[in-house]
Scaffold this active site. Structure first.
Site, PDB file in Angstrom:
ATOM      1  N   TYR A 115      -4.905  15.789  -9.743  1.00  0.00           N
ATOM      2  CA  TYR A 115      -4.401  14.665 -10.532  1.00  0.00           C
ATOM      3  C   TYR A 115      -3.323  15.120 -11.526  1.00  0.00           C
ATOM      4  CZ  TYR A 115      -4.307  10.590 -13.623  1.00  0.00           C
ATOM      5  OH  TYR A 115      -3.904   9.499 -14.366  1.00  0.00           O
ATOM      6  N   LYS A 172       0.801  14.123 -11.595  1.00  0.00           N
ATOM      7  CA  LYS A 172       1.518  13.407 -12.657  1.00  0.00           C
ATOM      8  C   LYS A 172       2.680  14.253 -13.195  1.00  0.00           C
ATOM      9  CE  LYS A 172      -0.827   9.531 -12.651  1.00  0.00           C
ATOM     10  NZ  LYS A 172      -0.206   8.266 -12.213  1.00  0.00           N
ATOM     11  N   ASP A 197       0.879  -1.170   0.000  1.00  0.00           N
ATOM     12  CA  ASP A 197       0.000   0.000   0.000  1.00  0.00           C
ATOM     13  C   ASP A 197       0.918   1.221   0.000  1.00  0.00           C
ATOM     14  OD1 ASP A 197      -1.557   2.220   0.706  1.00  0.00           O
ATOM     15  OD2 ASP A 197      -2.878   1.033   1.992  1.00  0.00           O
TER      16      ASP A 197
HETATM   17  P1  NAP Z   1      -7.618   1.629 -11.595  1.00  0.00           P
HETATM   18  O1  NAP Z   1      -8.296   0.632 -12.446  1.00  0.00           O
HETATM   19  O2  NAP Z   1      -8.408   2.482 -10.667  1.00  0.00           O
HETATM   20  O3  NAP Z   1      -6.451   0.869 -10.799  1.00  0.00           O
HETATM   21  C1  NAP Z   1      -5.667   1.545  -9.880  1.00  0.00           C
HETATM   22  C2  NAP Z   1      -4.846   0.556  -9.107  1.00  0.00           C
HETATM   23  O4  NAP Z   1      -4.066   1.283  -8.141  1.00  0.00           O
HETATM   24  C3  NAP Z   1      -5.710  -0.426  -8.313  1.00  0.00           C
HETATM   25  O5  NAP Z   1      -5.063  -1.667  -8.265  1.00  0.00           O
HETATM   26  C4  NAP Z   1      -5.744   0.208  -6.936  1.00  0.00           C
HETATM   27  O6  NAP Z   1      -5.983  -0.720  -5.885  1.00  0.00           O
HETATM   28  C5  NAP Z   1      -4.308   0.701  -6.869  1.00  0.00           C
HETATM   29  N1  NAP Z   1      -4.087   1.658  -5.786  1.00  0.00           N
HETATM   30  C6  NAP Z   1      -4.715   2.819  -5.541  1.00  0.00           C
HETATM   31  N2  NAP Z   1      -4.238   3.379  -4.418  1.00  0.00           N
HETATM   32  C7  NAP Z   1      -3.275   2.546  -3.944  1.00  0.00           C
HETATM   33  C8  NAP Z   1      -2.419   2.568  -2.835  1.00  0.00           C
HETATM   34  N3  NAP Z   1      -2.447   3.552  -1.916  1.00  0.00           N
HETATM   35  N4  NAP Z   1      -1.549   1.543  -2.667  1.00  0.00           N
HETATM   36  C9  NAP Z   1      -1.503   0.528  -3.553  1.00  0.00           C
HETATM   37  N5  NAP Z   1      -2.306   0.444  -4.619  1.00  0.00           N
HETATM   38  C10 NAP Z   1      -3.175   1.446  -4.809  1.00  0.00           C
HETATM   39  O7  NAP Z   1      -6.817   2.696 -12.495  1.00  0.00           O
HETATM   40  P2  NAP Z   1      -6.009   2.552 -13.861  1.00  0.00           P
HETATM   41  O8  NAP Z   1      -6.718   3.356 -14.867  1.00  0.00           O
HETATM   42  O9  NAP Z   1      -5.660   1.145 -14.131  1.00  0.00           O
HETATM   43  O10 NAP Z   1      -4.696   3.387 -13.479  1.00  0.00           O
HETATM   44  C11 NAP Z   1      -3.410   2.827 -13.369  1.00  0.00           C
HETATM   45  C12 NAP Z   1      -2.406   3.952 -13.561  1.00  0.00           C
HETATM   46  O11 NAP Z   1      -2.535   4.496 -14.877  1.00  0.00           O
HETATM   47  C13 NAP Z   1      -2.599   5.129 -12.601  1.00  0.00           C
HETATM   48  O12 NAP Z   1      -1.360   5.615 -12.177  1.00  0.00           O
HETATM   49  C14 NAP Z   1      -3.295   6.166 -13.477  1.00  0.00           C
HETATM   50  O13 NAP Z   1      -3.081   7.472 -13.019  1.00  0.00           O
HETATM   51  C15 NAP Z   1      -2.625   5.899 -14.809  1.00  0.00           C
HETATM   52  N6  NAP Z   1      -3.352   6.368 -15.974  1.00  0.00           N
HETATM   53  C16 NAP Z   1      -4.570   5.872 -16.284  1.00  0.00           C
HETATM   54  C17 NAP Z   1      -5.224   6.322 -17.431  1.00  0.00           C
HETATM   55  C18 NAP Z   1      -6.559   5.785 -17.831  1.00  0.00           C
HETATM   56  O14 NAP Z   1      -7.129   6.322 -18.808  1.00  0.00           O
HETATM   57  N7  NAP Z   1      -7.104   4.770 -17.174  1.00  0.00           N
HETATM   58  C19 NAP Z   1      -4.624   7.282 -18.259  1.00  0.00           C
HETATM   59  C20 NAP Z   1      -3.378   7.774 -17.905  1.00  0.00           C
HETATM   60  C21 NAP Z   1      -2.744   7.307 -16.775  1.00  0.00           C
HETATM   61  P3  NAP Z   1      -7.498  -1.075  -5.395  1.00  0.00           P
HETATM   62  O15 NAP Z   1      -8.039  -2.060  -6.379  1.00  0.00           O
HETATM   63  O16 NAP Z   1      -7.284  -1.634  -4.033  1.00  0.00           O
HETATM   64  O17 NAP Z   1      -8.270   0.216  -5.404  1.00  0.00           O
END
Ligand code: NAP
Length: 246
Positions: free
Chosen positions: A170, A174, A66
């Site tokens: 956010y 980043k 975490d």
């Molecule tokens: P997601 O589906 O919400 O997954 C986020 C992951 O991070 C989940 O496994 C969550 O765990 C975990 N997490 C959150 N807080 C945490 C903590 N304190 N300690 C450990 N794990 C934690 O989001 P995603 O879209 O896959 O995002 C992944 C990355 O890509 C992020 O850094 C996001 O900013 C980046 N990103 C995403 C997009 C997009 O369009 N989706 C675009 C650009 C960048 P839980 O399941 O326990 O909540």
């Protein structure tokens, strides 16, 4: 991009890998033969994801981590050291965006702190805990999963392509993550370690409430950067089309 490393025998930790882009990065690395450690703050969710991956023939395990819990980070590093004696790849993927759709002038400073705790401070804490293990690899690689929203060039000014996306917490988290990438890269220059930022682009995950392209497509650039060879970049920002402007 430059030549890729042989993935055999390499060990990767991906934070936030129980779902979304992190899980797809884990699948992508596992498909190439890397042993993947599913980092998850919820142990059961991590174990379930690792078990599902093993059923497909992948070398996968899970570790509780975490980003907001220093003790869990220290324990994860100790566990990896004990089991593998090194770490080859760290993908700092876990990230949050608890505040969306607010103008900067309406943003909640408390939620901004919460966002930074995970996206910036937690990521730095994980990185610093894992660097000693990455230095034991012959070619340690760190990938920071950033966002186009962290780019000044894509966001600053009324004509910038992402100027309508104004989540201060956010976006600036980043940008700070990208600054971390650049600073670590300067430290690592001339060593066997490399660090880069990846921009997955808009992907359909819980973070975006299902809006965007398949997460596997966004994950591909992180998988590629995790395996760059000795001639590959250090201190860059990339998406699947090439360099992203800072
Ligand atoms: P997601 O589906 O919400 O997954 C986020 C992951 O991070 C989940 O496994 C969550 O765990 C975990 N997490 C959150 N807080 C945490 C903590 N304190 N300690 C450990 N794990 C934690 O989001 P995603 O879209 O896959 O995002 C992944 C990355 O890509 C992020 O850094 C996001 O900013 C980046 N990103 C995403 C997009 C997009 O369009 N989706 C675009 C650009 C960048 P839980 O399941 O326990 O909540």
């Amino acid at each position: 991009m430059a030549e890729q490393l042989n993935p055999d025998g390499r060990v990767a930790l991906i934070t936030g890998a129980n779902k979304g882009i992190g899980l797809e990065i884990a699948k992508g690395l596992a498909a190439k033969g890397v042993t993947v450690l599913i980092g998850a703050r919820n142990s059961a969710a991590g174990a379930e994801a690792a078990s599902a991956l093993r059923e497909t023939g992948a070398k996968a395990d899970s570790v509780r981590i975490d980003l907001t819990d220093e003790q869990s980070i220290t324990s994860a590093a100790a566990e990896i050291e004990q089991q593998f004696g090194k770490l080859d790849i760290l993908v700092n993927n876990a990230g949050i965006s608890p505040e969306r759709g607010k103008e900067p002038s309406e943003s909640d400073v408390g939620l901004m702190r919460t966002t930074y705790e995970t996206n910036v401070f937690g990521t730095v804490a994980v990185t610093n805990a894992m660097v000693p293990l990455l230095r034991k690899s012959d070619a340690g690689r760190i990938v920071n999963v950033s966002s186009g929203l962290g780019s000044f060039a894509l966001r600053a000014g009324p004509d910038a392509p992402l100027s309508s996306m104004r989540s201060l917490a956010y976006n600036s988290s980043k940008t700070a993550l990208n600054a971390a990438t650049a600073n670590y890269a300067n430290e690592f220059e001339g060593s066997s370690l490399k660090i880069n930022s990846a921009n997955p682009g808009l992907c359909a995950t819980d973070l975006t409430k299902g809006k965007g392209r398949p997460a596997a497509e966004g994950a591909a650039i992180a998988v590629e950067l995790a395996l760059v060879g000795p001639d590959g970049p250090n201190g860059g920002f990339f998406d699947d089309k090439g360099r992203v402007p800072w």
